[in-house]
Every structure is written in C-alpha cells, then in structure tokens.
Design an enzyme around this catalytic site. Structure first.
Site, PDB file in Angstrom:
ATOM      1  N   ASP A 153      -1.670   7.540   3.578  1.00  0.00           N
ATOM      2  CA  ASP A 153      -0.962   6.393   4.920  1.00  0.00           C
ATOM      3  C   ASP A 153      -1.652   5.914   5.408  1.00  0.00           C
ATOM      4  O   ASP A 153      -2.331   6.763   6.382  1.00  0.00           O
ATOM      5  CB  ASP A 153       0.464   6.728   4.254  1.00  0.00           C
ATOM      6  CG  ASP A 153       0.620   4.803   4.276  1.00  0.00           C
ATOM      7  OD1 ASP A 153       0.052   3.854   4.070  1.00  0.00           O
ATOM      8  OD2 ASP A 153       2.361   4.658   4.164  1.00  0.00           O
ATOM      9  N   GLU A 154      -2.371   4.848   5.285  1.00  0.00           N
ATOM     10  CA  GLU A 154      -2.825   4.835   6.923  1.00  0.00           C
ATOM     11  C   GLU A 154      -3.960   5.146   7.408  1.00  0.00           C
ATOM     12  O   GLU A 154      -4.655   5.359   8.726  1.00  0.00           O
ATOM     13  CB  GLU A 154      -1.947   4.835   8.262  1.00  0.00           C
ATOM     14  CG  GLU A 154      -0.388   4.353   8.502  1.00  0.00           C
ATOM     15  CD  GLU A 154      -0.597   2.223   9.032  1.00  0.00           C
ATOM     16  OE1 GLU A 154      -0.903   2.209   9.120  1.00  0.00           O
ATOM     17  OE2 GLU A 154       0.633   2.236   8.384  1.00  0.00           O
ATOM     18  N   LYS A 168       1.092  -1.137  -0.248  1.00  0.00           N
ATOM     19  CA  LYS A 168       0.243  -0.008  -0.022  1.00  0.00           C
ATOM     20  C   LYS A 168       0.848   1.662   0.188  1.00  0.00           C
ATOM     21  O   LYS A 168       0.349   2.242  -1.105  1.00  0.00           O
ATOM     22  CB  LYS A 168      -1.319  -0.390   1.346  1.00  0.00           C
ATOM     23  CG  LYS A 168      -1.601  -1.042   1.107  1.00  0.00           C
ATOM     24  CD  LYS A 168      -2.818  -1.234   2.407  1.00  0.00           C
ATOM     25  CE  LYS A 168      -1.986  -0.897   4.166  1.00  0.00           C
ATOM     26  NZ  LYS A 168      -1.412  -2.501   3.668  1.00  0.00           N
ATOM     27  N   THR A 169       1.510   1.107   0.946  1.00  0.00           N
ATOM     28  CA  THR A 169       2.851   2.489   1.037  1.00  0.00           C
ATOM     29  C   THR A 169       3.292   3.057  -0.741  1.00  0.00           C
ATOM     30  O   THR A 169       3.977   3.770  -0.931  1.00  0.00           O
ATOM     31  CB  THR A 169       3.688   2.345   2.124  1.00  0.00           C
ATOM     32  OG1 THR A 169       2.887   2.401   3.789  1.00  0.00           O
ATOM     33  CG2 THR A 169       4.292   4.220   2.491  1.00  0.00           C
ATOM     34  N   ARG A 204       5.268  -7.465  10.759  1.00  0.00           N
ATOM     35  CA  ARG A 204       6.340  -6.557  10.660  1.00  0.00           C
ATOM     36  C   ARG A 204       7.225  -7.677   9.981  1.00  0.00           C
ATOM     37  O   ARG A 204       8.768  -7.231   9.688  1.00  0.00           O
ATOM     38  CB  ARG A 204       6.721  -5.916  11.989  1.00  0.00           C
ATOM     39  CG  ARG A 204       5.868  -5.083  12.254  1.00  0.00           C
ATOM     40  CD  ARG A 204       5.015  -4.028  11.336  1.00  0.00           C
ATOM     41  NE  ARG A 204       3.765  -4.542  11.312  1.00  0.00           N
ATOM     42  CZ  ARG A 204       3.270  -3.942  10.100  1.00  0.00           C
ATOM     43  NH1 ARG A 204       4.054  -3.249   9.212  1.00  0.00           N
ATOM     44  NH2 ARG A 204       2.485  -4.701   9.474  1.00  0.00           N
ATOM     45  N   GLN A 239      -5.493  -3.588  10.554  1.00  0.00           N
ATOM     46  CA  GLN A 239      -4.134  -2.674  11.232  1.00  0.00           C
ATOM     47  C   GLN A 239      -5.002  -1.117  11.935  1.00  0.00           C
ATOM     48  O   GLN A 239      -3.876  -0.447  12.193  1.00  0.00           O
ATOM     49  CB  GLN A 239      -3.139  -2.825  10.355  1.00  0.00           C
ATOM     50  CG  GLN A 239      -3.134  -3.670  10.046  1.00  0.00           C
ATOM     51  CD  GLN A 239      -1.961  -3.354   9.505  1.00  0.00           C
ATOM     52  OE1 GLN A 239      -0.389  -2.976  10.206  1.00  0.00           O
ATOM     53  NE2 GLN A 239      -1.644  -3.985   8.162  1.00  0.00           N
TER      54      GLN A 239
HETATM   55  P1  ATP Z   1       1.506  -1.997   5.475  1.00  0.00           P
HETATM   56  O1  ATP Z   1       0.607  -2.454   6.414  1.00  0.00           O
HETATM   57  O2  ATP Z   1       2.828  -3.134   6.563  1.00  0.00           O
HETATM   58  O3  ATP Z   1       1.371  -0.856   6.550  1.00  0.00           O
HETATM   59  P2  ATP Z   1       2.508  -1.995   2.610  1.00  0.00           P
HETATM   60  O4  ATP Z   1       1.206  -2.835   2.394  1.00  0.00           O
HETATM   61  O5  ATP Z   1       2.030  -0.797   3.366  1.00  0.00           O
HETATM   62  O6  ATP Z   1       2.621  -2.727   4.323  1.00  0.00           O
HETATM   63  P3  ATP Z   1       4.744  -2.110   1.621  1.00  0.00           P
HETATM   64  O7  ATP Z   1       5.578  -1.486   3.362  1.00  0.00           O
HETATM   65  O8  ATP Z   1       3.872  -1.046   0.404  1.00  0.00           O
HETATM   66  O9  ATP Z   1       3.506  -2.712   2.441  1.00  0.00           O
HETATM   67  O10 ATP Z   1       5.377  -3.363   0.971  1.00  0.00           O
HETATM   68  C1  ATP Z   1       5.613  -4.088   1.992  1.00  0.00           C
HETATM   69  C2  ATP Z   1       7.213  -4.752   1.257  1.00  0.00           C
HETATM   70  O11 ATP Z   1       6.657  -5.400  -0.090  1.00  0.00           O
HETATM   71  C3  ATP Z   1       7.650  -3.738   0.970  1.00  0.00           C
HETATM   72  O12 ATP Z   1       9.487  -4.379   0.896  1.00  0.00           O
HETATM   73  C4  ATP Z   1       8.141  -2.895  -0.522  1.00  0.00           C
HETATM   74  O13 ATP Z   1       8.839  -2.640  -0.589  1.00  0.00           O
HETATM   75  C5  ATP Z   1       7.067  -5.071  -1.130  1.00  0.00           C
HETATM   76  N1  ATP Z   1       6.712  -4.731  -2.337  1.00  0.00           N
HETATM   77  C6  ATP Z   1       5.300  -4.359  -2.680  1.00  0.00           C
HETATM   78  N2  ATP Z   1       4.603  -4.738  -4.103  1.00  0.00           N
HETATM   79  C7  ATP Z   1       5.650  -5.361  -4.280  1.00  0.00           C
HETATM   80  C8  ATP Z   1       5.593  -5.388  -5.772  1.00  0.00           C
HETATM   81  N3  ATP Z   1       5.138  -5.563  -6.512  1.00  0.00           N
HETATM   82  N4  ATP Z   1       6.607  -6.249  -5.916  1.00  0.00           N
HETATM   83  C9  ATP Z   1       7.775  -6.533  -4.997  1.00  0.00           C
HETATM   84  N5  ATP Z   1       7.401  -5.925  -3.647  1.00  0.00           N
HETATM   85  C10 ATP Z   1       6.824  -4.950  -3.541  1.00  0.00           C
HETATM   86 MG    MG Z   2       1.956   0.289   4.762  1.00  0.00          MG
END
Ligand code: ATP
Ligand code: MG
Length: 693
Positions: A212-213, A30-31, A624, A243
């Site tokens: 975000d969040e 997402k981030t 995490r 979350q």
């Molecule tokens: P959270 O809910 O904990 O905030 P999030 O959904 O924001 O998580 P991110 O932090 O954006 O998730 O991504 C998690 C990990 O996966 C990061 O290391 C990111 O670089 C990697 N990632 C996300 N999308 C891809 C993708 N399409 N290909 C490869 N790696 C990815």
């Molecule tokens: Mg995130």
C-alpha cells in the site's frame, strides 16, 4: 470477495498471476483492493502465511488487520500484515546471523543514534550538528550506500568527514550488536541480494506481496521488494503519485516510473471513482493538485452528491483559530442529526508543535481528544528508561542501553568509573557489559567502583534469568512491579522532579506501561470492558524483545471515541467525516520555501520540487474529509517570541472555491436548506424542553 467492489477494483483483485499496479487518486478504494485481494488469494488456495501485505505505518497495519479479519475471519491472523520495518525486523531476526548479527540484536532509536554519533566525534560536538550528520547518513543509507560508497562519492571535505564518521558509526553498531531504523530495510535488502540461500527461502515462502502507499517507498525499499518477489513477480502495488509526501525522507517517484519499465508485463489498473468525499471536497482537492505536473493522468469523480461547500475561515491568532475549531465541533455535535461521534472529527496541521493551542481549546470545552503522530507515549523519558533495561537483558552488548540503565536510578557509579570502563572496553574490543566481567578490569579501577559495577552486572543477569522464566500477564506484572521497587524507580522520579504532580504523572505512565507490557505476555487477559480472553502465553523476555520496534507503534491505542489531532503526514490513508485543516498560512503550508517567505522571484528547481511536495501534502489533507471540510488560516502567528503578520496560503486560492460555488447546483442548495429546516424542526422539542429546565 467481490461484494462492494467496482469493475476496475474487481479486475485488480482477480489478477493474481503477475505484477499489478493500481494507480489511482485519493479515496478510490486502493486500500480496499488490498484487503479484498488478500481474501481472494486465500480463496485461491494460497496459505495465509505466504501472503505479505506491507503498509506504511503501524496504525495502517493495525487497521488493515482489523478489516481483513472482518472480511476473511480467522485465517487473517496468519497473513503477514506489516510495515517495511516490521518485515525487516523479522527477516533480520531469522537470517541476520549470516551478517554476523545475533538474533537478540538491539534496535536503536533516533536519540541513541544521535548519542553514538556525538561519541564517534569524540563527544565534543553539539546535538544540532550530530543531528545534521544523522540526517545525511540516513539519506545515504536510504539510497543504499554504506560508508565506503559514501567516501567514494563525497564531493568535498565536509561530506568526506561525515563519511568517516559514518564509518566509525558502522563499527560501533557492529560492536553493540545493534541496528538503526534504516538498517531494518537495508540489511534485509543486502541479505537477499548477497545470499542466495536466504533469497530462495523468502522467495519460496512469499506467494504474493501487496504494497500500500507505494508512491512513498524509497530506493532501498524498492530493491527489497524486487528481491522478495523475484522473477515470478507476484505482487500488487497500489499508490497515488499525487500523495507522495515523504520525498524528504528519501521516497522517490522514480519507483512508480520504473515499475512499467522493469516489469513490461505489468498490469496497470486505474480507479476513477472516489467513494470517500462529496463533490465539493473532491473539486477543491482536484483544483489544488491541478498545477502539479502529471506523472500519470487521472480523473476522479464522486457520486456522493455536492454536499456542504468547503469553508474558509480567517482567524486572528492561533488561539482564536483553536477556539473556533473547538466550538465548531461542539456545535456540530449538538445540531447534527444523527449526532456525530467525537472520533468523526479530525484537526490536521503541518507540524507537531501546532497542536498545543488546539489541545488547550478542546480541554476548555471538555472535548476528549487524542494527539496522533505526535510525541509518542514511548518517547517519554520514563518509558525509555525502562526500555533501556529490557534492551540490556536482551542484548548485553547494547552500550547505549547499558549507560542509560546504570544511570537510572543512579547507583553511585560515577562518570570517572564509567569513563574508565568505556576506555577499557574500547581497548579490549569488548562491550561495556562484557568488559565489567573481565578479571583485568580490577587492575584499572578502585575496589569499591569495581564491586559496584560487578554488582550491577550480576543484577542484570539475574533479571534476565527471571524474565525468561516469567510467563503470562499476571506473573509479568508482579515481576515488573517488584523490579521497580528493587531499583527504587518511583522514588527516583520524585527525587528528580521539582513538581510532585509531574512526578506522579510520570509514575502513572510507568504503571500504564507495566500493564501494557504484561498484557502482551498473554494468558487470561481482561480488557477494559471486563471481558476475559485466553491468549498465547509468552515469557516477559519474549515480550521485551520487540520493544524497541514497538516504541514507534501506536498499537496500544484502542479505537477510542476522541477527536483526532494529527499531522498531515500521519493522516495519510485515513478518513474522517469532518475535517478541519488548520494553519493553512503561507510559510506554514506551504512551509517556508526560502528566506523570502515564498515570495521569491526566481524559483529554483529545488524550490519548485518542494512546492510540489507541499501541494501534495495539502491534497492529502483535503482528501481525508468525507462530508465537511473547513480550511483555516491566521492573520498573525507566533514565531519564536515574536508575533508576525501572515498571509493566507496560496493553496487556498488554488482551491478555487468561488468558481466551485458558482458551479453549485441550485437544486442541491435547495435540498440542503430543506435538510437544515428538517433538522431544526426535529430539534425544536428538545430545545423547548431544555428551556423549561
Ligand atoms: P487513500 O488514497 O486516501 O489511501 P484509498 O484509495 O486507499 O484512499 P480506501 O481507503 O480504500 O481508498 O477507500 C476510501 C473509502 O471508500 C473507504 O471508506 C472505502 O470503504 C470506500 N470504498 C472503496 N471502494 C468502494 C466501493 N467499491 N464501494 C463502496 N465503498 C467503497
Ligand atoms: Mg489507502
């Protein structure tokens, strides 16, 4: 901007014409969508300064700025990557005059607020009661209430009396030209709501807002967001209802529910692939969150392989638990290939005070660590002392800062004098600083006391003038050291501490702070590695202007190679290869839900809701971890002075690890064994060599 994104992520990044909600589980990128979307918007021709990306913590903002810089390069610097609070500061600085606030208003921290509330009740109240009022008032403010509304809504005498205190508190803040943290959201919201010209300005400026969040926004933040994006509603919110862990601070999942209703043309995108964790970790996470009611159904899968099984560790005491954690870090560092860095490890716990035994155990093994989300450097008394002086330069009407500055170090101005000054300023509706220059003050004070006050006032004016004309890092540092000498601050620390070591440590903090402050004044700045860069030159006064806000910012923390100790709340959005989730003991996580230590027969709605939030906290913790996860609990735990017997957290059972191990693929097990063997073979020559030594 399409490299490293899956189809659903691409869809979210490319949809820029209207409201968009990305709803997905932990680690699904997402981030990453937000950072890539910033790039896409710039590619589409939107000026970087017309993009606002709002994150939850300053640390997250700093990280996003880094990632955006890597992706987009220079233009990233102009994107408004901020938190709701730092956006609020900017808005109030620019437009707060509409509400009668000077651009140099002061931002009060939590201690200041407690002090003022105590004062509002005549100073006879204890701190605990004042904190309770603070909590209630903050909740009211987060719900968008002012004292008038609180008074109208009060259910009983108790609430009515707090509403009346809130009224006095509001008057004080206006008189002090000060705002508290909740105002940094509430005021911008009211500015936009009630002042069309301000609203137009911001809506015209912002071409796209990303949040975000999103699940952790509160009612006021939601209102603010709505007003910022206006009818056009060009925004992207990303979040995960599983979350949501800030309910206790007024965050509400209603904001997620409301979005599709209030924006019928909302584009809803779900992400299902987790890129962070192994299947074993993800399964434990899914099992834990399973019992919670689902707001939006989602499934998460990982293609990173089964990985190491999640380990449960039962320990005797917290000290024992800490020793084992430290030893595990040391042993993984010694045996894993490639060798993990210290910063690849995180120890996560429910509450700040749990860090202590871990700090001791890590120190014992000489493992470098950093406590994040704990007592901030800026919360230390000596730093707050210096900040009080800065606040007073910036806003002469900041009475709490006035009282702190005049007393540190003591200048021979006694309580009686200050009391009389306070009384006089109250009668004449002046701030204390304003009052001391009044010619009528001489009549109520002995000559010597009056002279003393005047001297202090003149000194502040002089410092303010000098700080305004002190430009760049070098000059700022000299200025600060001279000033500290003038007021005898180092001596003051030694006089007020019994132990010389403590005094010396506090003085080192002061020097570190001076360095940090002066670096921000720009010019030729040298970093720790000795590289010199040229940055924009500012006056020391300008640097000091943001100080109250910066006090919550860990921006000064450079990425260092250290094990992270963090509360679960502060770990949100972050990831580490190796995570140890500690203190997973019933009564700690979930936190004590009622007096029966969670064994209650009848579960009231409130308790059920709290349990769900605790479960989400556990889910945040588990997710995490990227590669290995250890969950530990202790059979005994210190509670005050007593040792109490403990049970493992119900969440450990809910992780359902036995079932998950049973489902383990035997081919995976074989692969792991092969890997272990290969590592041992590789390490053998080194071991032999060590033996020779
Ligand atoms: P959270 O809910 O904990 O905030 P999030 O959904 O924001 O998580 P991110 O932090 O954006 O998730 O991504 C998690 C990990 O996966 C990061 O290391 C990111 O670089 C990697 N990632 C996300 N999308 C891809 C993708 N399409 N290909 C490869 N790696 C990815
Ligand atoms: Mg995130």
């Amino acid at each position: 901007m399409s490299a490293g994104l899956n189809l659903a992520q691409l869809q979210a990044v490319h949809y820029t014409e209207g409201p968009c909600l990305v709803l997905a589980g932990a680690g699904s990128g997402k981030t990453r969508v937000i950072t890539h979307k910033i790039g896409k918007l710039i590619d589409n021709g939107l000026a970087p300064k017309r993009i606002a990306a709002i994150t939850f913590t300053n640390k997250a903002a700093a990280e996003m700025r880094e990632r955006a810089k890597g992706l987009i390069g220079k233009p990233a610097k102009d994107v408004m990557i901020c938190t709701f609070h730092s956006l609020g500061v900017r808005m109030v600085r620019e437009d707060g005059h509409v509400l009668g606030l000077k651009p140099s208003f002061s931002i009060l921290d939590s201690d200041d607020v407690t002090g003022i509330l105590k004062d509002c009740a005549g100073g006879t109240t204890d701190v605990a009661t004042a904190r309770q009022w603070q909590w209630t008032i903050s909740n009211w403010k987060n719900a968008g209430w002012d004292s008038r509304k609180a008074l109208a809504m009060a259910q009983d005498d108790h609430e009515r009396s707090i509403a009346l205190i809130m009224q006095r508190y509001e008057e004080r803040l206006t008189a002090y030209q000060s705002v508290d943290f909740d105002d940094l959201i509430g005021m911008p919201m009211r500015l936009l709501k009630n002042h069309a010209e301000v609203r137009d300005k911001w809506q015209r400026l912002l071409g796209h807002v990303l949040v975000d969040e999103y699940q952790d926004t509160n009612a006021t933040q939601y209102e603010l967001l709505k007003l910022l994006v206006g009818e056009r509603a060009h925004f992207t919110a990303v979040g995960d209802d599983d979350q949501s862990i800030y309910g206790w601070r007024g965050a509400t999942l209603d904001n997620l529910k409301k979005l599709p209703i209030e924006y019928p043309h909302l584009k809803l995108i779900k992400l299902e692939q987790n890129y962070r964790s192994t299947s074993a970790i993800l399964r434990a996470a899914n099992n834990v969150i399973g019992p919670n009611p689902k707001l939006f159904p989602k499934t998460l899968f990982s293609e990173l392989g089964e990985g190491e099984p999640v380990r449960i560790q039962d320990c005797d005491t917290e000290e024992h638990e800490a020793e084992r954690a430290a030893m595990r870090i040391q042993s993984l560092r010694a045996n894993m290939n490639p060798q993990p860095a210290w910063k690849d490890f995180a120890i996560l716990y429910r509450a700040n005070h749990q860090a202590k035994p871990f700090e001791k155990a890590l120190r014992k093994l000489n493992i470098p660590y950093k406590v994040s989300g704990g007592t901030s450097f800026f919360d230390r008394a000596e730093i707050k002392d210096l900040c009080a002086w800065f606040r007073l330069w910036i806003n002469n009407d900041d009475d709490p800062a006035f009282l702190r500055a005049i007393g540190t170090p003591k200048r021979g101005i006694g309580h009686t004098t200050l009391g009389k000054l306070g009384e006089f300023s109250g009668q004449h509706k002046l701030s204390m600083f304003g009052a001391l220059f009044s010619h009528m003050l001489a009549a109520v004070l002995p000559k010597k006391a009056h002279e003393g006050l005047l001297e202090f006032g003149r000194y502040i004016n002089d410092l303010e003038y000098r700080a305004r004309h002190t430009l760049g890092a070098e000059a700022s540092r000299t200025f600060m050291l001279d000033w500290l000498k003038e007021i005898g601050y180092e001596q003051y620390l030694y006089d007020s501490e019994d132990s010389e070591t403590v005094a010396a440590a506090r003085w080192t903090n002061v020097l570190e702070f001076c360095d940090w402050m002066s670096q921000r004044a720009g010019g030729q700045v040298e970093d720790a590695a000795g590289t010199t860069t040229q940055t924009e030159v500012k006056s020391l006064l300008e640097v000091a202007q943001n100080i109250a806000l910066l006090s919550t910012i860990s921006e000064r923390e450079k990425e260092q190679d250290m094990v992270i100790l963090s509360t679960l709340h502060a770990s949100k959005g972050l990831e580490w290869p190796h995570v140890m989730l500690v203190g997973v003991t019933e009564g700690m996580l979930p936190f004590k839900l009622d007096d029966n230590d969670g064994k209650q027969e009848k579960v009231s709605d409130d308790i059920a809701a709290r349990l769900q939030e605790e479960r989400r906290l556990m889910y945040v913790g588990i997710t995490r971890a990227q590669r290995t996860l250890v969950v530990s609990w202790t059979k005994r735990r210190k509670k005050g002075r007593e040792m109490v017997q403990c049970q493992p957290s119900r969440f450990i059972k809910e992780m359902n690890l036995d079932a998950s191990t049973a489902r383990e693929d035997p081919r995976e097990k074989l692969r792991q064994l092969r890997e272990q063997l290969a590592r041992k073979v590789e390490a053998a020559p080194k071991l032999l060599e060590n033996q020779k030594l």
